[in-house]
Design a protein around this motif. Structure first.
Motif: not given
Length: 258
Positions: A127-134, A153-158, A119-123
């Motif tokens: 952490q978001i950049s790491k998820e994207l860049n990796e 993921p899950f359509g979860d965003y902010n 759930h990337m809205s909680k990062l």
């Protein structure tokens, strides 16, 4: 006495509405939060669909769990001369690198679907950049092409997620037609749900490992093509420059005076 009755009715109506909303959010979960996000005009929004007069739509596949139907999907897409978009999670890329290459070589978009499917809205931003860049680097290593599309993921965003994705070179993509194929309701419910709800500029959500995908996919494509829709990759559907996203999540071209 009449005034008391009116007030009583008002109180009862208010209680009913509050209970209904509370129960709805309990059952809707992430989707309920997504609806509120779209309705909130102060919230940054991803692209749910595109404003276009052309009969063009995009269909997409999220790939996170399993690979048993992916070859069959590609064969069906070849048969109907359709190009689509696959959003890949990092650990899926690690497990199926040959399939990533095959998807790319067949001319389909490959989008980023995070590294670990959180759930990337909680990062945090880091952490978001790491998820994207990796994941972006893994895809680029296999295809020699950096992905520009990202689906949370899950359509979860902010706001932070959308802003960080943009800073890393990504258009954040959602969908306006959910096939609900993951519910495994059968073939016809998916066909009906998709074909009844698409419109010009729609983005349809499928999953590469949905139980009935090899049965419903050709039926959906045939129906959409019969109705005159051209199915294109998301990268060809969206507006790349000079656009804005309205409160419904529709991407629109900016006018000269805006």
């Amino acid at each position: 006495m009449r005034i008391w009755i009116i007030n009583r009715r008002l109180v009862l109506s208010t209680i009913f509405i509050l209970l209904f909303v509370g129960v709805s959010f309990f059952y809707l979960g992430d989707f309920g939060e997504m609806i509120v996000g779209v309705m909130n005009r102060d919230k940054a929004l991803p692209i749910y669909c595109v404003d276009t007069e052309e009969k063009k739509i995009a269909i997409s596949f999220d790939a996170a769990w399993g690979d048993q139907y992916t070859d069959g999907i590609l064969d069906i897409l070849d048969k109907y001369n359709v190009k689509t978009t696959f959003f890949l999670v990092g650990f899926w890329v690690d497990k199926y690198p040959d399939m990533v290459k095959k998807i790319h070589e067949k001319g389909h978009d490959i989008g980023n679907h995070s590294s670990t499917h959180p759930h990337m809205s909680k990062l945090s931003v880091e952490q978001i950049s790491k998820e994207l860049n990796e994941t972006g680097e893994k895809i680029e290593k296999i295809t020699a092409k950096k992905p520009i599309l990202f689906r949370p993921p899950f359509g979860d965003y902010n706001n932070q997620l959308i802003d960080t994705a943009k800073e890393n070179g990504y258009y954040t993509i959602q969908w306006d037609v959910d096939s609900l194929d993951w519910k495994e309701l059968g073939v016809q419910p998916v066909v009906d749900r998709v074909t009844r709800n698409v419109k010009n500029g729609s983005i349809v959500l499928f999953h590469n490992n949905a139980k009935y995908v090899l049965e419903y996919l050709p039926l959906v494509i045939e129906r959409l093509q019969k109705e005159g829709y051209e199915i294109v990759p998301i990268s060809e559907l969206i507006i790349k420059k000079d656009f804005y996203i309205d409160h419904t999540g529709m991407q629109k071209p900016k006018k000269e005076n805006e």
